[in-house]
Design a protein around this motif. Structure first.
Motif, PDB file in Angstrom:
ATOM      1  N   CYS A  52       1.280  -1.118   0.452  1.00  0.00           N
ATOM      2  CA  CYS A  52       0.252  -0.085   0.008  1.00  0.00           C
ATOM      3  C   CYS A  52       0.568   1.138  -0.180  1.00  0.00           C
ATOM      4  CB  CYS A  52      -0.733  -0.041   0.989  1.00  0.00           C
ATOM      5  SG  CYS A  52      -2.325  -1.116   0.730  1.00  0.00           S
ATOM      6  N   SER A  76      -4.047   9.635   1.297  1.00  0.00           N
ATOM      7  CA  SER A  76      -4.490   8.540   0.345  1.00  0.00           C
ATOM      8  C   SER A  76      -3.686   7.664   0.197  1.00  0.00           C
ATOM      9  CB  SER A  76      -4.620  10.033  -1.626  1.00  0.00           C
ATOM     10  OG  SER A  76      -5.185   9.515  -2.128  1.00  0.00           O
ATOM     11  N   SER A  78      -3.380   3.879  -2.602  1.00  0.00           N
ATOM     12  CA  SER A  78      -3.231   3.027  -3.215  1.00  0.00           C
ATOM     13  C   SER A  78      -2.646   1.827  -2.957  1.00  0.00           C
ATOM     14  CB  SER A  78      -2.686   3.579  -4.540  1.00  0.00           C
ATOM     15  OG  SER A  78      -2.362   2.644  -6.369  1.00  0.00           O
ATOM     16  N   CYS A  79      -3.177   0.537  -3.330  1.00  0.00           N
ATOM     17  CA  CYS A  79      -2.613  -0.498  -2.860  1.00  0.00           C
ATOM     18  C   CYS A  79      -2.124  -0.947  -3.992  1.00  0.00           C
ATOM     19  CB  CYS A  79      -3.122  -1.606  -1.738  1.00  0.00           C
ATOM     20  SG  CYS A  79      -3.317  -0.844   0.267  1.00  0.00           S
ATOM     21  N   ARG A  80      -1.851  -2.074  -4.571  1.00  0.00           N
ATOM     22  CA  ARG A  80      -1.765  -2.799  -5.910  1.00  0.00           C
ATOM     23  C   ARG A  80      -0.643  -4.524  -5.594  1.00  0.00           C
ATOM     24  NH1 ARG A  80      -4.022  -0.275  -7.445  1.00  0.00           N
ATOM     25  NH2 ARG A  80      -4.007   2.328  -8.574  1.00  0.00           N
ATOM     26  N   TYR A 124      -8.776  -1.568   1.138  1.00  0.00           N
ATOM     27  CA  TYR A 124      -7.897  -0.884   2.231  1.00  0.00           C
ATOM     28  C   TYR A 124      -8.288   0.446   2.048  1.00  0.00           C
ATOM     29  CZ  TYR A 124      -4.354  -4.676   1.965  1.00  0.00           C
ATOM     30  OH  TYR A 124      -3.717  -6.344   1.738  1.00  0.00           O
ATOM     31  N   SER A 139      -9.956   7.428   2.345  1.00  0.00           N
ATOM     32  CA  SER A 139      -9.628   6.953   0.906  1.00  0.00           C
ATOM     33  C   SER A 139      -9.962   5.329   0.631  1.00  0.00           C
ATOM     34  CB  SER A 139      -8.151   8.080   0.995  1.00  0.00           C
ATOM     35  OG  SER A 139      -7.735   7.379  -0.486  1.00  0.00           O
ATOM     36  N   THR A 141      -9.394   2.182  -1.771  1.00  0.00           N
ATOM     37  CA  THR A 141      -8.593   1.166  -3.039  1.00  0.00           C
ATOM     38  C   THR A 141      -8.713  -0.563  -2.465  1.00  0.00           C
ATOM     39  OG1 THR A 141      -6.250   1.015  -4.053  1.00  0.00           O
ATOM     40  CG2 THR A 141      -6.486   0.786  -1.675  1.00  0.00           C
TER      41      THR A 141
END
Length: 154
Positions: A52, A76, A78-80, A124, A139, A141
């Motif tokens: 994340c 903010s 963003s998990c990938r 998340y 936020s 994701t």
């Protein structure tokens, strides 16, 4: 004294640390550090292959340089998938996986993992536990997991 040292080492051992990815200056401060937006990476400790990335404001100036400034309650996330996803053991349906202190006055940035079983997806959510105008900034994701790898849930 020994008990305090042991307790301190146990607490540090269980803490997940952020890895700094980078930052950008957002306002020049003549004395001490500038105001910034920082980006940190957190590897999910219970899900191999998921990282994340969280961006957040970091206050500069004299107070910021001394660690006494109160950072904004905004972030903010963003998990990938960064590798093959695997699970050592079943996950809780909802669990706080990271938290980081943003001020000396109890404000923390929190990241919670939720499992969407129907869609085989990890969700998340990041938020600060300090309320802003009655509503916390947040936020969200999601990381879909291939259907051949079902997410084990307790």
């Amino acid at each position: 004294m020994k008990a305090l040292v042991l307790l301190g080492s146990m607490m540090l051992g269980s803490q997940v640390m952020a890895q700094k990815v980078g930052s950008v200056d957002t306002a020049f401060i003549l004395i001490d550090p500038d105001h910034k937006i920082v980006v940190d990476a957190y590897d999910d400790p219970k899900v191999k292959g998921v990282t994340c990335y969280v961006s957040r404001a970091k206050t500069g100036g004299i107070k910021g340089g001394l660690g006494l400034a109160e950072d904004k309650a905004e972030a903010s996330i963003s998990c990938r998938q960064v590798g093959p996803i695997s699970f050592e053991k079943p996950l809780k349906q909802q669990e706080e996986v990271f938290n980081q202190s943003l001020s000396i006055l109890f404000k923390k940035l929190r990241i919670v993992r939720m499992v969407d079983v129907e869609r085989n997806t990890l969700v998340y959510l990041t938020y600060s536990d300090k309320l802003i105008d009655g509503s916390p900034q947040n936020s969200v994701t999601a990381v879909p997991v291939d259907r051949t790898t079902m997410i084990p849930v307790k």
